[in-house]
Design a protein around this motif. Structure first.
Motif, mmCIF file in Angstrom:
data_model
loop_
_atom_site.group_PDB
_atom_site.id
_atom_site.type_symbol
_atom_site.label_atom_id
_atom_site.label_comp_id
_atom_site.label_asym_id
_atom_site.label_seq_id
_atom_site.Cartn_x
_atom_site.Cartn_y
_atom_site.Cartn_z
ATOM 1 N N ALA A 168 -13.759 22.238 26.752
ATOM 2 C CA ALA A 168 -14.182 21.779 28.077
ATOM 3 C C ALA A 168 -15.511 22.417 28.441
ATOM 4 O O ALA A 168 -15.814 23.529 28.029
ATOM 5 N N SER A 169 -16.300 21.700 29.208
ATOM 6 C CA SER A 169 -17.492 22.288 29.802
ATOM 7 C C SER A 169 -17.036 23.333 30.813
ATOM 8 O O SER A 169 -16.131 23.093 31.604
ATOM 9 N N GLY A 170 -17.628 24.511 30.748
ATOM 10 C CA GLY A 170 -17.135 25.618 31.566
ATOM 11 C C GLY A 170 -17.310 25.410 33.058
ATOM 12 O O GLY A 170 -16.373 25.491 33.838
ATOM 13 N N TRP A 171 -18.521 25.088 33.458
ATOM 14 C CA TRP A 171 -18.832 25.061 34.874
ATOM 15 C C TRP A 171 -18.591 23.660 35.415
ATOM 16 O O TRP A 171 -19.077 22.684 34.868
ATOM 17 N N ARG A 172 -17.820 23.519 36.452
ATOM 18 C CA ARG A 172 -17.605 22.219 37.076
ATOM 19 C C ARG A 172 -18.003 22.294 38.538
ATOM 20 O O ARG A 172 -17.827 23.312 39.205
ATOM 21 N N ILE A 173 -18.479 21.205 39.045
ATOM 22 C CA ILE A 173 -18.863 21.130 40.451
ATOM 23 C C ILE A 173 -17.672 21.427 41.351
ATOM 24 O O ILE A 173 -17.816 21.952 42.450
ATOM 25 N N THR A 174 -16.456 21.122 40.843
ATOM 26 C CA THR A 174 -15.270 21.265 41.682
ATOM 27 C C THR A 174 -15.134 22.686 42.213
ATOM 28 O O THR A 174 -14.624 22.894 43.312
ATOM 29 N N ALA A 184 -24.421 20.826 29.167
ATOM 30 C CA ALA A 184 -25.505 21.355 28.342
ATOM 31 C C ALA A 184 -25.447 22.878 28.294
ATOM 32 O O ALA A 184 -25.593 23.494 27.228
ATOM 33 N N VAL A 185 -25.239 23.503 29.452
ATOM 34 C CA VAL A 185 -25.174 24.974 29.506
ATOM 35 C C VAL A 185 -23.992 25.472 28.669
ATOM 36 O O VAL A 185 -24.105 26.460 27.939
ATOM 37 N N SER A 186 -22.864 24.757 28.744
ATOM 38 C CA SER A 186 -21.704 25.135 27.927
ATOM 39 C C SER A 186 -22.039 25.049 26.437
ATOM 40 O O SER A 186 -21.659 25.920 25.649
ATOM 41 N N ARG A 187 -22.748 23.991 26.053
ATOM 42 C CA ARG A 187 -23.112 23.839 24.637
ATOM 43 C C ARG A 187 -24.047 24.961 24.194
ATOM 44 O O ARG A 187 -23.889 25.525 23.108
ATOM 45 N N ILE A 188 -25.018 25.274 25.036
ATOM 46 C CA ILE A 188 -25.972 26.352 24.701
ATOM 47 C C ILE A 188 -25.236 27.676 24.539
ATOM 48 O O ILE A 188 -25.482 28.438 23.596
ATOM 49 N N GLN A 189 -24.287 27.933 25.454
ATOM 50 C CA GLN A 189 -23.549 29.203 25.400
ATOM 51 C C GLN A 189 -22.598 29.233 24.205
ATOM 52 O O GLN A 189 -22.544 30.208 23.464
ATOM 53 N N HIS A 208 -33.924 21.426 20.384
ATOM 54 C CA HIS A 208 -33.489 22.731 19.894
ATOM 55 C C HIS A 208 -32.260 22.632 18.992
ATOM 56 O O HIS A 208 -31.684 23.655 18.642
ATOM 57 N N GLY A 209 -31.880 21.393 18.649
ATOM 58 C CA GLY A 209 -30.757 21.207 17.725
ATOM 59 C C GLY A 209 -29.445 21.785 18.225
ATOM 60 O O GLY A 209 -28.677 22.369 17.466
ATOM 61 N N VAL A 210 -29.188 21.633 19.525
ATOM 62 C CA VAL A 210 -27.962 22.200 20.096
ATOM 63 C C VAL A 210 -26.769 21.309 19.737
ATOM 64 O O VAL A 210 -26.757 20.134 20.123
ATOM 65 N N PRO A 211 -25.780 21.834 19.001
ATOM 66 C CA PRO A 211 -24.628 21.000 18.627
ATOM 67 C C PRO A 211 -23.788 20.600 19.841
ATOM 68 O O PRO A 211 -23.860 21.215 20.900
ATOM 69 N N GLU A 212 -22.985 19.553 19.627
ATOM 70 C CA GLU A 212 -22.028 19.119 20.655
ATOM 71 C C GLU A 212 -20.902 20.152 20.778
ATOM 72 O O GLU A 212 -20.713 20.991 19.894
ATOM 73 N N LEU A 213 -20.141 20.045 21.865
ATOM 74 C CA LEU A 213 -18.897 20.816 21.955
ATOM 75 C C LEU A 213 -17.874 20.180 21.018
ATOM 76 O O LEU A 213 -17.945 18.979 20.750
ATOM 77 N N ALA A 214 -16.958 21.003 20.519
ATOM 78 C CA ALA A 214 -15.901 20.445 19.668
ATOM 79 C C ALA A 214 -14.939 19.621 20.520
ATOM 80 O O ALA A 214 -14.897 19.763 21.753
#
Lengths: 369, 369
Positions: free
Chosen positions: B112-118, B312-317, B102-108
């Motif tokens: 930071a990735s939003g959701w963390r397991i922590t 991945a979810v952070s990149r999509i959003q 789907h050509g999803v770009p990287e994060l800049a």
């Protein structure tokens, strides 16, 4: 418990009950509700006439209805043998292996398989209607889409309301366009064929979609508080199917199945294609597990699946092979924990409804209540 | 709309709202309901303190609550890196391939990735509680089973009621045994983690299972008539999550996602393990389809799946990649068709509730209504 629809039909309580058993349908009508007799098993018109005669003699002139299964799309000139030929040998072998694994005996010589595809074919339903319109039925329900236009017109000529089940607002709009009079909004939690949308969401969506046509709430309703919820959601009545299975008038002819229903919890049903090829909620059994197992061959589309398993289901029922024994039933099976007469069930439903209305009035601060 | 529980909490309407957005929670509390702020995203205690300061300043001394995610089972000494190492390379490759397709770009750099397991680990939740108990919260909800006994005791010492979500009567009984004060009966149609039992069936089952503990009905509730239905089923209030996502106070930070929510129908959600590894209802997208496709590698168990897809979810959003863009939401998304303020939503809910009560009284023949 009166709505515009219940007044039109002349019934005391806006409680509609679908059942394959004439004794249940008649008892519900006598109790002030509206019994709807399921006709799918009457492949011989004379059998239907016999049971409608019995209904006439046991309903004190009160109204009742008939439920047929009439596909909207006509399949011309296809015989049962031709449909049989479309079933892959892999699937037949899987049926044999599953039955053998559980030691399910054969039917005795002359014992017929109960369920036949013919009950699902339009000509059979039309023969049923030729019989039914000779009786003063007040409502004709169709479980499989909108009935053909000529059938709707014929019903209306006889002063019979036409009802159809819908699992989505889109289905409901199709019914309204087809001239249907009453839409039964069948939620995800219902027994039998269901969609994915739960009653809490589906009922008001369907009401909005077809207003001012009356809507009956179906799925998840087996108590007076659930009736109050369904009516609060905008329905003009409720449509109950599962609750009657454990009434004393029900003719399940299987103590083992009745006991399974009485013991089952709300989590013991599954929406499976095992029975007909379309998703239908039923007791979860080793039979449904086998068909839903990704390691198995999977189910066939309707009507092939129903034809494939018809004899097997008859054998399982006839010999009460407990691990495989099931029936369509909704999630309210969890509350069906003892056997009562239809009259007792209706008394409990109306009493519970009044209590729920009291409760909601207290919460709303309607002090006159 | 007053129940014993709403009186205990001193709120005008027995409407509880779960939301990750302080502005929504505060607005609901100001509107006479009970805002519950989701804490899972606050991995830094200072961030939570900042937003609770803001809540204090914007709730006029009215009550609100906090929702934490605290697993009942403690996992001692496991680091995020150790959990990361448990993720198979096949699944990582599937994430990369799906994003690439789907050509999803990287994060800049530095994003930071939003959701963390922590946020899901007990120590983080405990740090949140150290902050939260410095504020006059009135209710502490736990989304993942019963909280540990010492946390329940600590809440009670602070005069804070403890609530927990339940998807079955069995879960609800466990909560009651753990000393929980309020059970949220979360039906199948709800957004986020859900079981299989629909609200129409689940609510009264849970009420019966834990009586006299108060129960909140959750799942399928986004209108006044649905509130009336939930209360008719025996609940002492309703718990709404989805409806707030399209309020003007919600901080989704994605016009594309808001537009998807406004356009979605009730059939456009799916109960998928794609987000966390446990079944959670969310918008159906090409992302959930990819994970639910039998041809793919399938999802991993919690907490591996959440960790696997977090970036991945952070990149999509972040890049609003429309076909993959989703969010947890319930089946009521079909009725979320325009944006309103929280106050407008509450006005509409209470007005609709009164109309539903009028309607049910007419049906019940309560002529004084």
């Amino acid at each position: 418990m009166k709505t515009e629809l219940s007044r039109t039909l002349g019934i005391e309580h806006a409680i509609f009950g679908f059942t394959p058993f004439p004794a249940v349908a008649a008892a519900l009508t006598r109790a002030g509700g509206f019994g709807v007799l399921g006709a799918v098993r009457y492949t011989a018109p004379d059998d239907l006439a016999r049971d409608l005669d019995w209904m006439q003699a046991h309903t004190d002139g009160l109204p009742y209805g008939l439920d047929v299964v009439m596909p909207a799309k006509k399949v011309e000139g296809v015989t049962e043998a031709e449909v049989e030929a479309m079933i892959p040998e892999e699937h037949r072998a899987f049926v044999r292996a599953t039955l053998a694994k559980h030691g399910v005996p054969e039917l005795a010589e002359g014992e017929a398989s109960g369920w036949r595809i013919t009950g699902w074919m339009e000509q059979v339903a039309r023969n049923q209607l030729d019989v039914a319109f000779d009786y003063p039925i007040k409502l004709l329900a169709n479980a499989l889409g909108s009935p053909p236009p000529d059938v709707v017109a014929r019903a209306h000529d006889h002063g019979v309301l036409v009802a159809a089940l819908a699992g989505s607002a889109r289905h409901a709009r199709h019914h309204a366009e087809a001239g249907i009079d009453v839409v039964v909004a069948q939620g995800y939690e219902a027994g039998g064929h269901t969609g994915e949308i739960a009653s809490m969401v589906l009922t008001p969506e369907v009401v909005d979609a077809v207003s001012p046509l009356p809507v009956l709430a179906a799925g998840g309703i087996g108590s007076g508080e659930q009736i109050a919820a369904g009516l609060a959601l905008g329905a003009q009545g409720v449509w109950l199917g599962s609750i009657w299975l454990t009434t004393t008038e029900a003719e399940l002819h299987s103590r083992a199945l009745t006991d399974k229903l009485l013991a089952a919890g709300s989590g013991d049903t599954v929406r499976s294609r095992a029975l007909t090829g379309k998703p239908a909620r039923q007791l979860r059994t080793e039979w449904t597990d086998a068909w839903d197992d990704p390691a198995g061959p999977g189910t066939l589309p309707m009507p092939l699946q129903g034809l494939l398993v018809a004899e097997a289901v008859s054998r399982i029922q006839r010999h009460e092979v407990e691990p495989l024994l099931g029936t369509p039933v909704g999630q309210i099976v969890g509350r069906m924990n003892s056997e009562h007469s239809v009259q007792q069930v209706v008394d409990e439903l109306t009493r519970g409804f009044e209590q729920a209305v009291d409760r909601i009035n207290r919460i709303a601060g309607r002090s006159s209540q």
